[in-house]
Design a protein around this motif. Structure first.
Motif, PDB file in Angstrom:
ATOM      1  N   UNK A  71       0.731  -1.225   0.025  1.00 38.98           N
ATOM      2  CA  UNK A  71      -0.051  -0.060  -0.058  1.00 38.98           C
ATOM      3  C   UNK A  71       0.887   1.188   0.072  1.00 38.98           C
ATOM      4  N   UNK A  72       0.307   2.315  -0.448  1.00 41.61           N
ATOM      5  CA  UNK A  72       0.960   3.658  -0.432  1.00 41.61           C
ATOM      6  C   UNK A  72       0.143   4.574  -0.196  1.00 41.61           C
ATOM      7  N   UNK A  73       0.364   5.534   0.410  1.00 40.55           N
ATOM      8  CA  UNK A  73      -0.510   6.841   0.742  1.00 40.55           C
ATOM      9  C   UNK A  73       0.180   8.073   0.340  1.00 40.55           C
ATOM     10  N   UNK A  74      -0.405   9.302  -0.206  1.00 40.37           N
ATOM     11  CA  UNK A  74       0.011  10.538  -0.581  1.00 40.37           C
ATOM     12  C   UNK A  74      -0.207  10.984   0.796  1.00 40.37           C
ATOM     13  N   UNK A  75       0.994  11.643   1.140  1.00 43.73           N
ATOM     14  CA  UNK A  75       1.073  12.616   2.360  1.00 43.73           C
ATOM     15  C   UNK A  75       1.474  14.025   1.853  1.00 43.73           C
ATOM     16  N   UNK A  76       0.457  14.692   1.653  1.00 47.79           N
ATOM     17  CA  UNK A  76       0.619  16.058   0.963  1.00 47.79           C
ATOM     18  C   UNK A  76       1.200  17.096   1.705  1.00 47.79           C
ATOM     19  N   UNK A  77       1.260  16.842   3.357  1.00 45.17           N
ATOM     20  CA  UNK A  77       1.865  17.778   3.986  1.00 45.17           C
ATOM     21  C   UNK A  77       3.451  17.816   4.279  1.00 45.17           C
ATOM     22  N   UNK A  78       3.783  16.226   3.980  1.00 44.59           N
ATOM     23  CA  UNK A  78       5.421  16.097   4.077  1.00 44.59           C
ATOM     24  C   UNK A  78       5.715  16.050   2.624  1.00 44.59           C
ATOM     25  N   UNK A  79       5.100  16.209   1.571  1.00 46.68           N
ATOM     26  CA  UNK A  79       5.276  16.163   0.137  1.00 46.68           C
ATOM     27  C   UNK A  79       6.013  14.801  -0.333  1.00 46.68           C
ATOM     28  N   UNK A  80       5.476  13.565   0.318  1.00 49.48           N
ATOM     29  CA  UNK A  80       5.900  12.195  -0.011  1.00 49.48           C
ATOM     30  C   UNK A  80       5.011  11.360  -0.001  1.00 49.48           C
ATOM     31  N   UNK A  96       8.109  13.570  -3.052  1.00 46.42           N
ATOM     32  CA  UNK A  96       7.724  14.204  -4.270  1.00 46.42           C
ATOM     33  C   UNK A  96       8.281  15.351  -4.593  1.00 46.42           C
ATOM     34  N   UNK A  97       8.674  15.500  -5.834  1.00 39.21           N
ATOM     35  CA  UNK A  97       9.362  16.723  -6.231  1.00 39.21           C
ATOM     36  C   UNK A  97       8.623  18.024  -6.252  1.00 39.21           C
ATOM     37  N   UNK A  98       9.594  19.020  -5.926  1.00 40.94           N
ATOM     38  CA  UNK A  98       9.098  20.375  -5.405  1.00 40.94           C
ATOM     39  C   UNK A  98       7.918  20.974  -6.554  1.00 40.94           C
ATOM     40  N   UNK A  99       8.459  20.629  -7.846  1.00 41.88           N
ATOM     41  CA  UNK A  99       7.506  21.139  -8.914  1.00 41.88           C
ATOM     42  C   UNK A  99       6.449  20.208  -9.445  1.00 41.88           C
ATOM     43  N   UNK A 100       6.219  19.348  -8.774  1.00 43.84           N
ATOM     44  CA  UNK A 100       5.008  18.518  -8.860  1.00 43.84           C
ATOM     45  C   UNK A 100       3.690  19.039  -8.120  1.00 43.84           C
TER      46      UNK A 100
END
Length: 129
Positions: A71-80, A96-100
């Motif tokens: 499983x994987x989760x998008x962690x938008x607050x940590x950009x990962x 997650x790259x800064x420009x994404x």
């Protein structure tokens, strides 16, 4: 919540991220199998919340098909992207790259070992391995 389809041994399972837990259902008959909280999944790795009490999008759980990180989760607050090993817990994270651009829901997929993230402004999918 959006579901993720998992094939585990001979079982077909759908996982839903709901509030602070992942709920698992039998994909054949829809029966409830189990639920586990994000705190339980993350274990010693920790599960951090922002000021609103949220860490993940609340909408995106991904099935990777990868052993040791199903499983994987998008962690938008940590950009990962946080990867979880079923039955064991937190495995690892990828930045997650800064420009994404990141969005509060959807716009993310995992297929054939590639993480796909949609850029709504450019109208393109970006793939990361």
């Amino acid at each position: 919540s959006v579901g993720a389809f998992l094939r585990i041994d001979t079982s077909s399972i759908v996982a839903f991220l709901y509030d602070i837990s992942v709920q698992f259902f039998n994909a054949t008959d829809g029966s409830f199998i189990s639920a586990v909280t994000l705190s339980e999944l993350y274990g010693d790795a920790g599960y951090e919340k922002n000021e609103e009490g949220l860490t993940h999008t609340g909408m995106v759980v991904l099935a990777t098909g990868m052993p040791e990180a199903e499983l994987a989760f998008v962690n938008v607050y940590k950009r990962r992207i946080d990867f979880i090993k079923l039955g064991k817990g937190y495995s690892h994270s990828l930045t997650i790259p800064q420009d994404q651009p990141l969005y509060g829901a959807f716009n993310t997929a995992f297929c054939n070992g590639i993480l796909w993230m949609y850029d709504q402004q450019k109208k393109v999918w970006n793939g990361y391995q």
